[in-house]
Design a protein around this motif. Structure first.
Motif, short mmCIF file in Angstrom:
data_model
loop_
_atom_site.label_atom_id
_atom_site.label_comp_id
_atom_site.label_asym_id
_atom_site.label_seq_id
_atom_site.Cartn_x
_atom_site.Cartn_y
_atom_site.Cartn_z
N GLN A 1 51.08 54.86 -64.65
CA GLN A 1 50.59 53.79 -63.79
C GLN A 1 51.20 52.43 -64.15
O GLN A 1 50.77 51.39 -63.64
CB GLN A 1 49.07 53.69 -63.88
CG GLN A 1 48.35 54.96 -63.44
CD GLN A 1 46.84 54.80 -63.46
OE1 GLN A 1 46.29 53.95 -62.77
NE2 GLN A 1 46.16 55.61 -64.27
N ALA A 2 52.21 52.43 -65.02
CA ALA A 2 52.78 51.17 -65.51
C ALA A 2 53.36 50.32 -64.38
O ALA A 2 53.28 49.08 -64.42
CB ALA A 2 53.83 51.44 -66.57
N GLY A 3 53.96 50.95 -63.37
CA GLY A 3 54.55 50.19 -62.28
C GLY A 3 53.51 49.40 -61.51
O GLY A 3 53.66 48.19 -61.27
N THR B 1 59.63 44.12 -71.34
CA THR B 1 60.56 43.43 -70.46
C THR B 1 59.84 42.83 -69.27
O THR B 1 60.09 41.69 -68.87
CB THR B 1 61.64 44.41 -69.96
OG1 THR B 1 62.34 44.93 -71.07
CG2 THR B 1 62.61 43.72 -69.01
N SER B 2 58.88 43.58 -68.70
CA SER B 2 58.14 43.06 -67.56
C SER B 2 57.29 41.86 -67.95
O SER B 2 57.08 40.94 -67.16
CB SER B 2 57.26 44.15 -66.95
OG SER B 2 56.28 44.57 -67.85
N TYR C 1 46.95 44.53 -70.07
CA TYR C 1 48.11 45.16 -69.48
C TYR C 1 48.92 45.95 -70.51
O TYR C 1 49.34 47.09 -70.27
CB TYR C 1 49.00 44.10 -68.81
CG TYR C 1 50.36 44.62 -68.41
CD1 TYR C 1 50.48 45.63 -67.47
CD2 TYR C 1 51.52 44.11 -69.00
CE1 TYR C 1 51.73 46.11 -67.10
CE2 TYR C 1 52.77 44.59 -68.64
CZ TYR C 1 52.87 45.59 -67.70
OH TYR C 1 54.10 46.08 -67.34
N THR C 2 49.14 45.36 -71.67
CA THR C 2 49.93 46.02 -72.71
C THR C 2 49.27 47.33 -73.14
O THR C 2 49.94 48.37 -73.26
CB THR C 2 50.11 45.10 -73.92
OG1 THR C 2 50.72 43.88 -73.50
CG2 THR C 2 50.97 45.75 -74.99
N THR D 1 50.36 44.17 -60.66
CA THR D 1 49.09 43.46 -60.77
C THR D 1 49.16 42.37 -61.82
O THR D 1 48.69 41.24 -61.61
CB THR D 1 47.97 44.46 -61.15
OG1 THR D 1 47.88 45.47 -60.14
CG2 THR D 1 46.63 43.76 -61.29
N TYR D 2 49.77 42.69 -62.95
CA TYR D 2 49.87 41.74 -64.05
C TYR D 2 50.71 40.52 -63.67
O TYR D 2 50.34 39.37 -63.92
CB TYR D 2 50.48 42.46 -65.25
CG TYR D 2 50.75 41.60 -66.45
CD1 TYR D 2 49.72 40.94 -67.11
CD2 TYR D 2 52.05 41.45 -66.94
CE1 TYR D 2 49.97 40.16 -68.24
CE2 TYR D 2 52.31 40.68 -68.05
CZ TYR D 2 51.27 40.04 -68.69
OH TYR D 2 51.53 39.25 -69.80
N THR D 3 51.85 40.78 -63.06
CA THR D 3 52.73 39.69 -62.65
C THR D 3 52.02 38.76 -61.68
O THR D 3 52.09 37.54 -61.79
CB THR D 3 54.01 40.26 -62.00
OG1 THR D 3 54.70 41.06 -62.95
CG2 THR D 3 54.92 39.14 -61.52
#
Length: 439
Positions: free
Chosen positions: A124-126, A16-17, A114-115, A131-133
């Motif tokens: 640490q996904a948040g 979703t992100s 990222y995936t 960072t990814y966005t």
């Protein structure tokens, strides 16, 4: 953790992100750089992010374990980049979910990294998502969506491929807990509250080798041999915390090679890629080669460690009175310069990893005269790379790491030499079969 299928994964917060990031920044302005070219800096940036993520994990990730996680990431990145750009054979073939023509390799690198990282390190996904966005926001719009789709698909493929590979599997054997037996590894003193370090590594599925035991070396030194007594005496003199014969430079070298291998190996590869002007494809390939080859060298090394379970110098020297060798003398108060790790002595893991890494550098540069700079530790600060040493050849590098582990009081010289040979054999075999040019 068992990974969900592709459809299920896309329903998670992770996917979703990704979708939200694409939607938010699909209109980002383009730059002068073509989306199809990509930038080596993107692969380097995400390698640094991956290293920091692995090192920040709780509980702490040990060194070969960390390289295994890095391999999941770098295999994903390499496959994503080669799916778009070609030039080299992928680590593993996967079906591109979109037309790869014009897809952004930079977006593919970011999405693949990222995936994989968010899957293996959900805590640490948040932070990773933020960072990814932000990273996607800085990329040209041209080909971004297609690049992201390919990067996600590459990482999902590696996640599925490595499901059930033995990572972090429960091992019931009570390694290292005694009783004291001549030649058999037990925890270094004090033994309280200790457990064997990552014994599952010895049994997990390698990334390229046919099995962990494919290059298993012969047994360690015989306790009753003259060679064993000679090497024990060398350790007793040069590896002691209070040695009077080890020079300051030898101490510095021992401490230099006590740096965290996850940091050191990846920093070395990034520096090599940059120093030789590697483009994105070459940089992604180099980082994948270093991590996957070193992981397999580590797996092969731990196979031998937990097969032979040979005792560490601190035990061998303190209890030399039970080894049956009249040429050895016990010293119950002897301690090594550096802290003894919680895994068996033979062969030396630093020998396995460093020689493997040296062979990767030689393969990339086409010569054993590698002229490479490596960052390492000062004092006993293993987490910060604060000084640099230059190595002209593969042989210079291999020779020093063997000496370093003797001067640290952690390994017999034979163990270091066997480790170097093992790492070299693993790398040579793997690099003859993987990461090859498409022509």
């Amino acid at each position: 953790m068992k990974p969900p299928g592709t459809a299920a994964l896309r329903l998670t917060g992770l996917a979703t992100s990704i979708v939200l990031a694409i939607a938010a920044f699909a209109g980002a302005s383009t730059t002068a750089q073509s989306a199809s070219e990509g930038s080596a800096a993107t692969a380097i940036d995400w390698n640094i992010i991956a290293v920091n993520t692995v090192r920040a994990a709780t509980p702490a990730v040990f060194q070969v374990e960390g390289l295994i996680y890095m391999s999941y990431v770098q295999a994903s990145v390499y496959d994503a980049v080669t799916k778009i750009e070609g030039r080299y054979q992928p680590y593993h073939h996967f079906r591109a979910p979109v037309d790869k023509a014009g897809a952004s390799p930079d977006a593919a690198v970011a999405a693949a990294s990222y995936t994989a990282l968010a899957y293996y390190f959900p805590a640490q996904a948040g932070t990773l998502g933020t960072t990814y966005t932000s990273y996607l926001a800085g990329l040209p719009a041209a080909g971004k969506n297609a690049g992201v789709a390919i990067g996600v698909a590459a990482a999902e493929d590696i996640i599925a491929l490595r499901t059930g590979d033995g990572r972090d599997a429960s091992i019931s054997t009570p390694y290292g807990q005694g009783p004291l037996t001549p030649g058999v590894w037990i925890f270094a003193p004090p033994p309280s509250a200790q457990s064997a370090q990552t014994p599952w590594v010895a049994f997990m599925k390698p990334f390229m080798l046919k099995s962990p035991s494919q290059f298993r070396p012969g047994p360690p030194l015989q306790l009753t041999s003259k060679k064993y007594a000679t090497q024990l005496a060398e350790l007793q003199a040069y590896g002691s915390a209070t040695s009077t014969v080890r020079t300051d430079e030898q101490t510095n070298i021992a401490e230099f090679w006590d740096a965290n291998a996850i940091d050191q190996i990846n920093q070395t590869q990034r520096d090599l890629d940059s120093a030789h002007g590697f483009d994105l494809v070459e940089t992604a390939r180099g980082l994948a080669m270093a991590n996957l080859t070193d992981s397999d060298a580590g797996i092969a090394c731990f196979d031998a460690k937990y097969y032979y379970t040979f005792w560490r110098p601190v035990t061998a020297i303190q209890h030399a009175d039970i080894d049956g060798n009249p040429l050895t003398t016990a010293d119950p108060t002897w301690t090594p310069l550096l802290i003894t790790p919680n895994h068996p002595e033979y062969p030396a893991a630093h020998g396995c990893l460093t020689s493997s890494d040296a062979e990767v550098a030689a393969e990339l540069l086409g010569t054993h005269r590698i002229e490479i700079n490596i960052l390492g530790a000062v004092g006993q600060n293993v987490t910060t790379l604060t000084t640099s040493r230059h190595y002209a050849t593969v042989e210079d590098l291999d020779r020093q790491v063997v000496n370093a582990r003797v001067w640290a009081g952690l390994h017999f010289r034979d163990s270091g030499e066997v480790g170097v040979e093992l790492g070299r054999d693993v790398a040579d075999w793997a690099l003859d079969r993987y990461f090859l040019p498409t022509d």
